[in-house]
Design a protein around this motif. Structure first.
Motif, short mmCIF file in Angstrom:
data_model
loop_
_atom_site.label_atom_id
_atom_site.label_comp_id
_atom_site.label_asym_id
_atom_site.label_seq_id
_atom_site.Cartn_x
_atom_site.Cartn_y
_atom_site.Cartn_z
N VAL A 1 11.56 30.11 -19.87
CA VAL A 1 11.46 30.86 -21.14
C VAL A 1 11.73 29.94 -22.33
CG1 VAL A 1 12.46 32.75 -22.50
CG2 VAL A 1 12.02 33.06 -20.06
N LEU A 2 12.64 29.00 -22.16
CA LEU A 2 12.91 28.03 -23.22
C LEU A 2 11.68 27.16 -23.47
CD1 LEU A 2 14.89 26.85 -25.25
CD2 LEU A 2 15.83 25.45 -23.42
N ALA A 3 11.00 26.74 -22.41
CA ALA A 3 9.76 25.96 -22.58
C ALA A 3 8.71 26.79 -23.30
CB ALA A 3 9.25 25.49 -21.22
N TRP A 4 8.63 28.08 -22.99
CA TRP A 4 7.71 28.97 -23.70
C TRP A 4 8.05 28.99 -25.18
CZ3 TRP A 4 7.68 34.12 -20.45
CH2 TRP A 4 7.12 33.89 -19.20
N LEU B 1 6.43 13.73 -30.03
CA LEU B 1 6.82 12.71 -29.05
C LEU B 1 6.37 13.06 -27.64
CD1 LEU B 1 10.52 12.06 -30.17
CD2 LEU B 1 8.53 10.64 -30.65
N LEU B 2 6.15 14.35 -27.39
CA LEU B 2 5.79 14.81 -26.05
C LEU B 2 4.30 14.60 -25.79
CD1 LEU B 2 7.76 18.17 -26.10
CD2 LEU B 2 8.40 16.10 -24.87
N PRO B 3 3.96 14.01 -24.64
CA PRO B 3 2.53 13.88 -24.32
C PRO B 3 1.94 15.25 -24.02
CG PRO B 3 3.87 13.11 -22.48
CD PRO B 3 4.81 13.42 -23.61
N LYS B 4 0.77 15.50 -24.55
CA LYS B 4 0.12 16.81 -24.36
C LYS B 4 -0.82 16.72 -23.15
CE LYS B 4 2.10 18.31 -28.06
NZ LYS B 4 3.24 17.45 -28.22
N ILE B 5 -0.23 16.80 -21.97
CA ILE B 5 -0.99 16.71 -20.73
C ILE B 5 -1.68 18.03 -20.41
CG2 ILE B 5 -0.82 16.31 -18.24
CD1 ILE B 5 1.61 14.48 -18.91
N TYR B 6 -0.93 19.12 -20.51
CA TYR B 6 -1.44 20.44 -20.14
C TYR B 6 -1.89 21.26 -21.34
CZ TYR B 6 1.07 19.17 -15.91
OH TYR B 6 1.51 18.51 -14.80
N GLY B 7 -1.33 20.99 -22.50
CA GLY B 7 -1.68 21.76 -23.69
C GLY B 7 -1.04 23.13 -23.74
N ASP C 1 4.21 21.19 -21.13
CA ASP C 1 4.47 19.92 -21.83
C ASP C 1 5.89 19.86 -22.39
OD1 ASP C 1 1.85 19.10 -21.32
OD2 ASP C 1 1.11 19.96 -23.20
N PHE C 2 6.53 21.01 -22.56
CA PHE C 2 7.85 21.08 -23.17
C PHE C 2 9.00 21.12 -22.17
CE2 PHE C 2 5.12 22.05 -26.64
CZ PHE C 2 5.79 21.59 -27.75
N TYR C 3 8.71 21.08 -20.87
CA TYR C 3 9.76 21.10 -19.85
C TYR C 3 10.76 19.94 -19.98
CZ TYR C 3 8.37 25.18 -17.17
OH TYR C 3 8.12 26.46 -16.77
N PRO C 4 10.32 18.70 -20.26
CA PRO C 4 11.32 17.62 -20.40
C PRO C 4 12.34 17.91 -21.50
CG PRO C 4 9.14 16.68 -20.18
CD PRO C 4 8.95 18.16 -20.32
#
Length: 149
Positions: free
Chosen positions: A72-75, A26-32, A36-39
């Motif tokens: 770290v959670l986004a990682w 569902l997440l747009p892969k803008i940065y790859g 991209d997982f921050y939201p």
């Protein structure tokens, strides 16, 4: 970003529990990368989405700790979204006995309340808009007929 967050919350609400791999799609892969997982990570740190792999006794009062935890959670989400049983990103390794990308996420009570509040606000906006239109039509009709008298 709010639309994306609502999309994720509604998907989780509809399905009950959603795999990380599905949320990742569902997440747009803008940065790859992890950005991209921050939201999704922010939904977890705000307490709207339940992540059973995050410790509950962590001190959330410190803003520096919260931003570090978000990073770290986004990682973790980025690394484990395509990982099998072990994933490494930026020198941090996550492993589990189950497939990491199949980890399930669900809404918390706070998440359900947020969605209900969002629906209420949308209903109130629509209702107010309809009342405004009705009032304008009524006022113009009354003015028209009073002008004919």
């Amino acid at each position: 970003m709010i639309d994306l967050s609502l999309k994720i919350l509604k998907k989780i609400e509809k399905e009950g529990e959603v795999k990380l791999s599905v949320i990742s799609s569902l997440l747009p892969k803008i940065y790859g990368d992890h950005r991209d997982f921050y939201p999704f990570a922010s939904l977890i740190t705000q307490g709207l989405v339940e992540d059973s792999l995050v410790k509950k006794d962590e001190p959330d009062k410190n803003p520096e700790y919260t931003s570090l935890k978000l990073q770290v959670l986004a990682w973790k989400l980025f690394a484990t979204s395509s990982g099998d049983y072990k994933a490494t990103y930026k020198g941090v390794t996550w492993s589990c006995k189950e497939k990491l990308s199949d980890h399930l996420y669900s809404l918390t009570g706070k998440g359900y309340l947020y969605l209900n509040e969002d629906r209420s606000k949308k209903f109130e906006k629509r209702f107010t808009f309809l009342i405004a239109i009705f009032s304008a039509i009524f006022a113009s009709t009354v003015t028209y007929f009073l002008g004919k008298i």
